[in-house]
Design a protein around this motif. Sequence first.
Motif, PDB file in Angstrom:
ATOM      1  N   HIS A   1       5.897   3.179  -4.230  1.00 61.99           N
ATOM      2  CA  HIS A   1       5.439   2.087  -5.084  1.00 61.99           C
ATOM      3  C   HIS A   1       6.675   1.410  -5.661  1.00 61.99           C
ATOM      4  O   HIS A   1       7.568   2.078  -6.158  1.00 61.99           O
ATOM      5  CB  HIS A   1       4.569   2.652  -6.213  1.00 61.99           C
ATOM      6  CG  HIS A   1       4.214   1.628  -7.236  1.00 61.99           C
ATOM      7  ND1 HIS A   1       3.306   0.633  -6.998  1.00 61.99           N
ATOM      8  CD2 HIS A   1       4.663   1.428  -8.507  1.00 61.99           C
ATOM      9  CE1 HIS A   1       3.211  -0.131  -8.081  1.00 61.99           C
ATOM     10  NE2 HIS A   1       4.016   0.328  -9.003  1.00 61.99           N
TER      11      HIS A   1
ATOM     12  N   HIS B   1       2.632  -4.221   6.878  1.00 60.73           N
ATOM     13  CA  HIS B   1       2.511  -3.897   5.465  1.00 60.73           C
ATOM     14  C   HIS B   1       2.638  -5.146   4.610  1.00 60.73           C
ATOM     15  O   HIS B   1       3.441  -6.016   4.878  1.00 60.73           O
ATOM     16  CB  HIS B   1       3.560  -2.869   5.047  1.00 60.73           C
ATOM     17  CG  HIS B   1       3.362  -1.585   5.766  1.00 60.73           C
ATOM     18  ND1 HIS B   1       2.188  -0.855   5.655  1.00 60.73           N
ATOM     19  CD2 HIS B   1       4.161  -0.900   6.630  1.00 60.73           C
ATOM     20  CE1 HIS B   1       2.284   0.225   6.422  1.00 60.73           C
ATOM     21  NE2 HIS B   1       3.473   0.215   7.039  1.00 60.73           N
TER      22      HIS B   1
ATOM     23  N   HIS C   1       3.761   8.047  -0.161  1.00 61.57           N
ATOM     24  CA  HIS C   1       3.578   6.629  -0.434  1.00 61.57           C
ATOM     25  C   HIS C   1       4.618   6.170  -1.430  1.00 61.57           C
ATOM     26  O   HIS C   1       5.030   6.930  -2.295  1.00 61.57           O
ATOM     27  CB  HIS C   1       2.178   6.358  -0.977  1.00 61.57           C
ATOM     28  CG  HIS C   1       1.151   6.445   0.096  1.00 61.57           C
ATOM     29  ND1 HIS C   1       0.620   7.652   0.541  1.00 61.57           N
ATOM     30  CD2 HIS C   1       0.561   5.484   0.853  1.00 61.57           C
ATOM     31  CE1 HIS C   1      -0.235   7.428   1.507  1.00 61.57           C
ATOM     32  NE2 HIS C   1      -0.297   6.103   1.722  1.00 61.57           N
TER      33      HIS C   1
ATOM     34  N   ASP D   1       0.682   0.155  -2.614  1.00 60.09           N
ATOM     35  CA  ASP D   1       1.549   1.258  -2.175  1.00 60.09           C
ATOM     36  C   ASP D   1       1.635   1.283  -0.653  1.00 60.09           C
ATOM     37  O   ASP D   1       0.669   1.017   0.047  1.00 60.09           O
ATOM     38  CB  ASP D   1       0.993   2.603  -2.666  1.00 60.09           C
ATOM     39  CG  ASP D   1       1.178   2.732  -4.159  1.00 60.09           C
ATOM     40  OD1 ASP D   1       1.772   1.794  -4.749  1.00 60.09           O
ATOM     41  OD2 ASP D   1       0.724   3.733  -4.721  1.00 60.09           O
TER      42      ASP D   1
ATOM     43  N   LYS E   1      -1.938   7.680  -1.949  1.00 59.15           N
ATOM     44  CA  LYS E   1      -1.979   6.252  -2.261  1.00 59.15           C
ATOM     45  C   LYS E   1      -2.710   6.079  -3.588  1.00 59.15           C
ATOM     46  O   LYS E   1      -3.835   6.538  -3.751  1.00 59.15           O
ATOM     47  CB  LYS E   1      -2.711   5.505  -1.150  1.00 59.15           C
ATOM     48  CG  LYS E   1      -2.689   4.011  -1.310  1.00 59.15           C
ATOM     49  CD  LYS E   1      -3.083   3.310  -0.008  1.00 59.15           C
ATOM     50  CE  LYS E   1      -3.089   1.804  -0.245  1.00 59.15           C
ATOM     51  NZ  LYS E   1      -2.893   1.057   0.989  1.00 59.15           N
TER      52      LYS E   1
ATOM     53  N   PRO F   1       2.758   3.355   2.933  1.00 62.89           N
ATOM     54  CA  PRO F   1       2.964   4.699   3.485  1.00 62.89           C
ATOM     55  C   PRO F   1       4.342   4.833   4.109  1.00 62.89           C
ATOM     56  O   PRO F   1       4.775   3.959   4.847  1.00 62.89           O
ATOM     57  CB  PRO F   1       1.879   4.790   4.569  1.00 62.89           C
ATOM     58  CG  PRO F   1       1.657   3.379   4.986  1.00 62.89           C
ATOM     59  CD  PRO F   1       1.923   2.511   3.784  1.00 62.89           C
TER      60      PRO F   1
END
Lengths: 297, 278, 366
Positions: free
Chosen positions: C339, C255, C337, C290, C285, C292
């Motif tokens: 953020h 990620h 997701h 963002d 998303k 997962p």
Amino acid sequence: MEPMAYGQRQWKNWVMKNRLLRYFSSQIDNLILRSLSFFYIGILIILPIAALIAKAFEGGMASLWSNIVTPQAIYSLKLTFITAVVMVIVNVVTGTATAWVVVRYNFPLKNIMNSLIDLPFAIPTVVTGIMLVNLYGPNSIFGAWLGKYGIEIAFARPGIIIALLYVSFPFVVRTVQPVLQEMEQDMEEAAKTLGASSFNIFFRIVLPTLLPAILTGAALSFSRAIGEFGSIAIIAGNIPFKTQVASVYIYGELESYNQQGALGLSVVLLLCSFIILVLLNLIQIWSRKHEGTARSN
Amino acid sequence: MKEQPGQIRIFRKKHYLGKYILITLVVAWFLVLTMLPVYGVIEGTFKNGWHIFITSLVTPASKHAFLLTFWITVGTIILNTVFGVILAIVLVKQKFKGKLLFEGFVDLPFAVSPVVAGFMFIVLFGPKGWIGNWFEMHQIKIVYAFPGMMIATLFVTLPFVAREVIPVLREFGLQQEEAAYILGASKWQTFWKVTVPSIKWGLAYGVTLTIARSIGEFGAVLVVSGSIINKTQTATLHIHQEFTDFNYAGAFSAAVVLAVSSFLILTMMQFVYKRKRS
Amino acid sequence: MAILVKDIFKKFGDFVAVDHVSFEVQEGELVALLGPSGCGKSTILRIIAGLETPDSGEIYLTGKQVTTLSPQKRKVGFVFQHYALFKHMTAEKNIAFGMEIQKKSKAEIQEKVHALIDLVKLQGYEKHYPDQLSGGQRQRVALARALATEPKVLLLDEPFGALDAKVRDNLAQWLRDFHQKSKVTAIFVTHDQNEAIEISDKIIVIRQGKVEQVGSAREVYEYPRSKFVASFIGQVNVMDAVISQNRIQIKDTDHVVENTSNDSLDEGDVVLLVRPEEIMLTPEKQQPNDLPILIRQIHYRGSHYEIDCELNGLNIKVIENKVDLNKEQWRENQQAHMHFKSFRIFDAEEGHERVHEKLKEAGYIE
């Protein structure tokens, strides 16, 4: 800020000096107190011991040794240790039992008895001697009755042991008592749930816990016994090769202006005192360690 | 007495008999060993009436002996209280090399035989001793005189006050004193207004023990004093003298007075001890 | 300036307790010295009071150099952690002690004691001894005693440390109100971040004898200057990451948080810190950055929900207020997701903040 720099430096210097001064003045009362303590202990304890030891070794080891190994001195030393050991054995059993009964059980007048346990500490040893002679002496009713069966107490060895038992009675009781009081009964209860008998509980749980206290009490009694003078001098008298213990022997030598003769046993007794003190400290350290590990577990 | 929860729990029911036997044995031992002699001496003293008791106490030698014991005790209380507290403060608050050894020396008088102690002082303060020599030059008598007896008594009672005050002082800690400093109290003010009131019961207990021992001290004083009648004879020495002179009435009467004082001191000790613990 | 601490250094044996500490306290400020136990904060307080002498450095109280002055002459009030009440004196006598030392008149002392008893709400307990008072009452006697001599500066060492939660909150509230009214300059030592945030005007964070950060509660919480401050004050999620080619990659995962700003980031190992409330959960998303995640457990916390999530084996804590949660209806074991509304990056080795300013410019954080 620039024009101030010089003045600031001066100020700082003064503060630094002053701080040293302050440190010294804050330490001076501590130093005075410490010097006073050293003076007091020095003049009352350290110097006298040093003086005695110096005098003992003045004439060399050989002459000191010859003072110790005279038959009379040897006999009195032996007598001192034998009576002390007999007393300690009896005192450990009775003292522990007394502590146990006073802590664990309730009975009438228990509190009065508990207070009176200290009485032997408060009564002067001479008075103890007088009281024992009055009770066990050949002229007393009890003494005369025993005398009929050939049992001598006063002016004989049993008198020494009784006097020692009297003067050191509180030691074991008073060292064991607080430990017993603080001892968690859940330990005993846990042992019981694990199926241990009362006998097993006492010898495997209770006794090991009390052991340091019992040993401390025993060492204190022993120390008192080898130095005891007043009560023994009165109840047992000063009969060489019969009732003359070490302290009485030393007194006898001093009485007949024979300081040389007294030096030998004095050094021996002093050495015993040192050893017992070290022993007591070791017991304390050991029991503290013991407690520490028990707690961290 | 504190209540003991579950006092007899482990010896429940079937061990009742053992319990009563043990209590009986212990009480009997205690009575025969320690109480019977006390009873005996009181009975022996008074069986011939109060008259003999009084007359044998008011002889000049007896009066002098009791007075001397009184003054020695007063001197011991003053000196050993002051120095005992100083010793306790030094041992609790200060750190220095050899502190453990020093602490050991403080305990030593409890372990040393009184006769040996007296002998030590004869050696040190006698006319040929390290210190006695100097006093001899200045015509001051220490051994076989009051100062020597005083020193011997100071020695045997030295640990009491220090030993009792040390744990109290340790528990008391530093914070209350620091609080007093911040509120503006000087060290001297703090000592009297904060420290002393906090250690007073421990101190009182130590002083009581000191009194009991100074009144009763025999061996050390006997050796140092030479036991000169009407001069260096304390109450205990007087009893010894009367006893060796076969004057049993005099010995018993004085012994009873001392035994009764011991009992009073013991009562005082118990009272102070209870206050100390609460 | 009420208190100036200048370059204080203090060693106990080989242990450096206070390592060149400097700070200042303005007139009327209520300042918290915050840090873990053993960090030297209490020693600093004791040096200000004069109970310890620093090895070097200077202390100024209301503009006067007091470094060498004895505690008796500093005119500070001190409240000890375990109260240090005089056990042999009643509450009343404890409070009067300082004034008696100052040789105030009896009438004056009586009046003042009465007023202080009212102030700390101990009416009826005047004649009680410390061991007859509860912990909170003892603490109030200690406060009254410290205030009785009208100190220029009030110093409190872990004032609420030994109290239970309810009493603690009451007293903290009382202290804040009292400070609002009296405006006495005060420093208090605490290891409890909530206490520091609730009561103080300014927090000084101490770590291993050094000042780590000085600022208001908001500044320290929102803009921690080091990883230590960020993780000591408030909850925080810690992720090891690496910066390469202007991208922040979370270690052991694939990620990546893209650097969307124009500035490039310095390369190297970093630590990414995100507070639980700075994370927003969305079912789908929505933005390229963002990540997962898997929702593991949802804990009801009264005022909010605490959600334990998993990101490639990493445990991530998220705080959602109830309104949001009701809207989204999160379930356990649900894919979602996250953020980062904002986050901070700290140098992995030194622990100090590395790219704060750049991220701010980049619009990652407000």
